[in-house]
Design a protein around this motif. Structure first.
Motif, mmCIF file in Angstrom:
data_model
loop_
_atom_site.group_PDB
_atom_site.id
_atom_site.type_symbol
_atom_site.label_atom_id
_atom_site.label_comp_id
_atom_site.label_asym_id
_atom_site.label_seq_id
_atom_site.Cartn_x
_atom_site.Cartn_y
_atom_site.Cartn_z
ATOM 1 N N GLY A 1 8.642 -11.638 -3.109
ATOM 2 C CA GLY A 1 9.166 -10.036 -3.275
ATOM 3 C C GLY A 1 8.685 -8.744 -1.718
ATOM 4 N N CYS A 2 8.321 -8.006 -2.504
ATOM 5 C CA CYS A 2 7.787 -7.210 -1.313
ATOM 6 C C CYS A 2 7.052 -5.406 -2.295
ATOM 7 C CB CYS A 2 8.785 -6.599 0.235
ATOM 8 S SG CYS A 2 7.455 -5.484 0.509
ATOM 9 N N LEU A 3 5.364 -5.651 -1.868
ATOM 10 C CA LEU A 3 4.804 -4.266 -2.860
ATOM 11 C C LEU A 3 3.875 -3.996 -1.587
ATOM 12 C CD1 LEU A 3 3.773 -6.083 -6.404
ATOM 13 C CD2 LEU A 3 5.810 -4.433 -5.932
ATOM 14 N N GLY A 4 3.898 -2.295 -1.577
ATOM 15 C CA GLY A 4 2.753 -1.521 -1.282
ATOM 16 C C GLY A 4 3.117 -2.678 0.295
ATOM 17 N N TRP B 1 -1.828 -14.400 5.684
ATOM 18 C CA TRP B 1 -1.438 -14.473 4.484
ATOM 19 C C TRP B 1 -2.904 -13.877 3.843
ATOM 20 C CZ3 TRP B 1 3.314 -14.517 2.170
ATOM 21 C CH2 TRP B 1 4.917 -14.898 2.474
ATOM 22 N N GLU B 2 -2.824 -13.793 2.558
ATOM 23 C CA GLU B 2 -3.844 -13.189 1.853
ATOM 24 C C GLU B 2 -3.779 -14.061 0.339
ATOM 25 O OE1 GLU B 2 -5.990 -10.305 4.314
ATOM 26 O OE2 GLU B 2 -5.364 -9.618 2.550
ATOM 27 N N ALA B 3 -4.862 -14.452 -0.216
ATOM 28 C CA ALA B 3 -4.835 -14.988 -1.455
ATOM 29 C C ALA B 3 -4.333 -13.530 -2.654
ATOM 30 C CB ALA B 3 -6.277 -15.736 -2.534
ATOM 31 N N VAL B 4 -3.781 -13.719 -4.016
ATOM 32 C CA VAL B 4 -3.434 -12.847 -4.715
ATOM 33 C C VAL B 4 -4.305 -12.953 -5.826
ATOM 34 C CG1 VAL B 4 -2.109 -11.522 -5.560
ATOM 35 C CG2 VAL B 4 -2.041 -11.810 -3.383
ATOM 36 N N MET C 1 5.651 -3.114 -8.993
ATOM 37 C CA MET C 1 5.675 -4.386 -9.641
ATOM 38 C C MET C 1 6.838 -5.081 -9.080
ATOM 39 S SD MET C 1 4.893 -2.168 -13.110
ATOM 40 C CE MET C 1 4.238 -3.700 -14.793
ATOM 41 N N LEU C 2 6.247 -6.742 -9.793
ATOM 42 C CA LEU C 2 7.258 -7.530 -8.833
ATOM 43 C C LEU C 2 7.000 -8.400 -10.400
ATOM 44 C CD1 LEU C 2 9.046 -9.027 -7.479
ATOM 45 C CD2 LEU C 2 6.951 -10.156 -6.500
ATOM 46 N N PHE C 3 8.558 -8.516 -11.256
ATOM 47 C CA PHE C 3 7.804 -9.256 -12.474
ATOM 48 C C PHE C 3 9.391 -10.913 -11.823
ATOM 49 C CE2 PHE C 3 8.537 -4.856 -14.036
ATOM 50 C CZ PHE C 3 7.948 -5.258 -15.248
ATOM 51 N N VAL C 4 7.959 -11.738 -12.599
ATOM 52 C CA VAL C 4 8.321 -12.904 -12.489
ATOM 53 C C VAL C 4 8.792 -13.410 -13.913
ATOM 54 C CG1 VAL C 4 7.457 -15.241 -11.837
ATOM 55 C CG2 VAL C 4 6.607 -13.594 -10.984
ATOM 56 N N CYS D 1 1.152 -5.996 -9.789
ATOM 57 C CA CYS D 1 1.076 -4.660 -9.269
ATOM 58 C C CYS D 1 -0.520 -4.971 -8.500
ATOM 59 C CB CYS D 1 0.699 -3.361 -10.352
ATOM 60 S SG CYS D 1 0.469 -1.975 -10.027
ATOM 61 N N LEU D 2 0.069 -4.768 -7.292
ATOM 62 C CA LEU D 2 -0.745 -4.414 -5.950
ATOM 63 C C LEU D 2 -1.878 -2.775 -5.655
ATOM 64 C CD1 LEU D 2 -0.135 -6.224 -3.466
ATOM 65 C CD2 LEU D 2 -1.316 -6.970 -4.925
ATOM 66 N N LYS D 3 -2.651 -2.308 -5.715
ATOM 67 C CA LYS D 3 -3.612 -0.848 -5.582
ATOM 68 C C LYS D 3 -2.754 -0.651 -4.845
ATOM 69 C CE LYS D 3 -7.967 -1.495 -6.853
ATOM 70 N NZ LYS D 3 -9.334 -1.801 -6.316
ATOM 71 N N GLU D 4 -2.098 -1.186 -3.679
ATOM 72 C CA GLU D 4 -1.420 -0.436 -2.594
ATOM 73 C C GLU D 4 0.007 0.422 -2.780
ATOM 74 O OE1 GLU D 4 -3.683 -3.612 -0.141
ATOM 75 O OE2 GLU D 4 -3.378 -3.251 -1.845
ATOM 76 N N SER D 5 0.460 -0.222 -3.624
ATOM 77 C CA SER D 5 1.648 -0.051 -4.209
ATOM 78 C C SER D 5 1.799 0.735 -5.179
ATOM 79 C CB SER D 5 2.603 -1.297 -5.157
ATOM 80 O OG SER D 5 1.919 -1.601 -6.246
ATOM 81 N N VAL D 6 0.802 1.659 -6.073
ATOM 82 C CA VAL D 6 0.817 2.644 -7.260
ATOM 83 C C VAL D 6 0.644 3.620 -6.629
ATOM 84 C CG1 VAL D 6 -0.882 3.003 -9.536
ATOM 85 C CG2 VAL D 6 0.021 0.387 -8.811
#
Length: 107
Positions: free
Chosen positions: A30-33, A62-65, A83-86, A102-107
């Motif tokens: 997916g794509c968030l923020g 790439w960075e770990a989340v 949000m990206l739902f799995v 949910c990533l901070k940048e996307s809220v």
């Protein structure tokens, strides 16, 4: 600089430095923020992954989340603006888990 330049009808191969940290198949994307997200899937071992990675376009890597609470593959995904739902998937049998990133940048 983006991972891939937009060239109509042409595939551009990513550089070695922009490859995912972990090999994975059958994962959720997916794509968030402004970041591409790759979650779960199957790695080199015959068991589902919990790891999640995000592509940072500014750093071109790439960075770990935070990992999935329930490792799994073959999931469905639904994305909202923040949000990206799995959903569901397989981990030693069918899973009823529903989790959201949910990533901070996307809220």
């Amino acid at each position: 600089m983006p991972l891939v330049y937009v060239c109509p009808g042409v595939w551009i191969k990513a550089t070695r430095g922009s490859r995912m940290r972990e090999k994975r198949a059958d994962f959720v994307a997916g794509c968030l923020g402004g970041r591409v997200i790759a979650a779960g899937g199957l790695g080199n071992q015959p068991s589902p992954l919990a790891s999640v990675e995000s592509y940072n376009q500014q750093k071109r890597r790439w960075e770990a989340v935070a990992p999935l609470p329930s490792p799994r593959c073959s999931c469905a995904s639904v994305q909202t603006p923040s949000m990206l739902f799995v959903i569901g998937g397989v981990c030693q049998g069918p899973s009823s888990a529903v989790e959201a990133l949910c990533l901070k940048e996307s809220v």
